[in-house]
Scaffold this motif. Structure first.
Motif, PDB file in Angstrom:
ATOM      1  N   THR A 134      27.594   9.953  11.014  1.00  8.09           N
ATOM      2  CA  THR A 134      27.854  10.854   9.894  1.00  8.09           C
ATOM      3  C   THR A 134      26.574  11.619   9.559  1.00  8.09           C
ATOM      4  N   HIS A 144      23.999  18.960   4.417  1.00 13.98           N
ATOM      5  CA  HIS A 144      24.374  19.994   5.389  1.00 13.98           C
ATOM      6  C   HIS A 144      23.149  20.522   6.143  1.00 13.98           C
ATOM      7  N   ASP A 177      23.627  20.028   9.753  1.00 16.27           N
ATOM      8  CA  ASP A 177      24.403  21.012  10.504  1.00 16.27           C
ATOM      9  C   ASP A 177      23.506  22.135  11.033  1.00 16.27           C
ATOM     10  N   GLN A 206      30.168  22.147  23.741  1.00 17.55           N
ATOM     11  CA  GLN A 206      29.744  20.832  23.250  1.00 17.55           C
ATOM     12  C   GLN A 206      29.395  19.875  24.390  1.00 17.55           C
ATOM     13  N   ARG A 254      28.458  16.752  20.388  1.00  8.68           N
ATOM     14  CA  ARG A 254      29.874  16.951  20.055  1.00  8.68           C
ATOM     15  C   ARG A 254      30.099  16.787  18.550  1.00  8.68           C
ATOM     16  N   THR A 255      30.948  17.627  17.999  1.00 11.94           N
ATOM     17  CA  THR A 255      31.355  17.540  16.603  1.00 11.94           C
ATOM     18  C   THR A 255      32.632  16.717  16.511  1.00 11.94           C
ATOM     19  N   VAL A 256      32.634  15.740  15.641  1.00 10.96           N
ATOM     20  CA  VAL A 256      33.848  14.968  15.357  1.00 10.96           C
ATOM     21  C   VAL A 256      34.292  15.388  13.958  1.00 10.96           C
ATOM     22  N   ARG A 257      35.315  16.217  13.904  1.00 12.16           N
ATOM     23  CA  ARG A 257      35.702  16.844  12.645  1.00 12.16           C
ATOM     24  C   ARG A 257      35.957  15.814  11.547  1.00 12.16           C
ATOM     25  N   GLY A 258      35.391  16.110  10.392  1.00 12.83           N
ATOM     26  CA  GLY A 258      35.588  15.248   9.237  1.00 12.83           C
ATOM     27  C   GLY A 258      34.743  13.987   9.248  1.00 12.83           C
ATOM     28  N   TYR A 315      28.726  13.727  14.093  1.00 10.29           N
ATOM     29  CA  TYR A 315      28.350  14.154  15.443  1.00 10.29           C
ATOM     30  C   TYR A 315      28.107  12.943  16.345  1.00 10.29           C
TER      31      TYR A 315
END
Length: 239
Positions: free
Chosen positions: A184, A202, A205, A222, A226-230, A233
């Protein structure tokens, strides 16, 4: 405004609001820093070259040469920590400041104590040039075309050295050290800035964006981050 201790850590405060610069300098002096104050960008670049600071508090909106250009020039000869100050809260100001190598930002008005807490958190992290105690070297981490040498604090893509800032490297290394694990924003803040850091998470980000850009990665591909939504990373697989 300087202290007489030869061994003191060095700080440069660059802000055209002289009372504010003096206030920040007084807090830094109380914490044992040798402090140098500057009030315009041209003077700041000369002082930064001469002083070789450990940390710089840098206002974005300077007369003449602005804070972005000062930071850009600073990064050609120093890897010191930079906290950017801005009087405007628009996200673009924050993105611009960090894109030239700032490690953190604060929007005016702010608490000097919070600023000192952030500086303390930054300085807990090792400088790239710090002396390394002889210990068994950890093997480089390889993610497809990415090779991350944590001991040397260097990243390579297809054999070419990638010029990451210390903060960018630390974000990437924190992810690479936990393959398959989603971190997170808060977990990355704790790993890189320390659990005592307070501010806008943020910030992560922005640094991930710059890491991707420098690695030749994109939010669409990616390959490496990689982005893991919600959630947050994780390190990619390099393909």
């Amino acid at each position: 405004m300087t202290s007489s201790s030869v061994s003191a850590r060095r700080a440069v405060v660059v802000d055209d609001e002289q009372p504010l610069a003096t206030l920040i300098g007084s807090y830094l002096e109380r914490d044992g820093f040798e402090v140098h104050l500057c009030h315009d960008g041209v003077q700041a670049v000369a002082v930064l070259r001469d002083v070789d600071p450990d940390v710089v508090v840098l206002d974005l909106g300077l007369p003449g040469v602005d804070g972005v250009e000062v930071c850009r020039q600073l990064r050609t000869f120093s890897d010191c920590y930079v906290v950017m100050l801005t009087a405007r809260s628009e996200e673009v100001d924050k993105l611009i400041g960090l894109s030239v190598g700032a490690d953190d930002y604060m929007t005016k008005p702010f608490s000097p104590r919070e600023l000192m807490a952030r500086i303390t958190a930054l300085l807990r992290r090792p400088r790239r040039t710090a002396t390394v105690v002889a210990t068994p070297a950890a093997p480089p981490i390889e993610v497809g075309a990415l090779r991350l040498d944590v001991e040397a604090r260097e990243a390579y893509v297809d054999g070419a050295l990638v010029p990451l800032t210390r903060t960018e490297f630390d974000v990437l290394a924190a992810l690479a050290a936990r393959p398959g694990t989603v971190l997170t924003r808060r977990a990355l803040i704790d790993a890189v800035w320390g659990p005592g850091w307070i501010g806008d998470d943020h910030l992560v980000d922005v640094h991930v964006l710059h890491v991707r850009q420098k690695l030749g990665d994109t939010a669409k591909d990616q390959r490496f981050v990689r982005t893991v939504r919600g959630v947050g990373y994780r390190i990619g697989v390099g393909a």
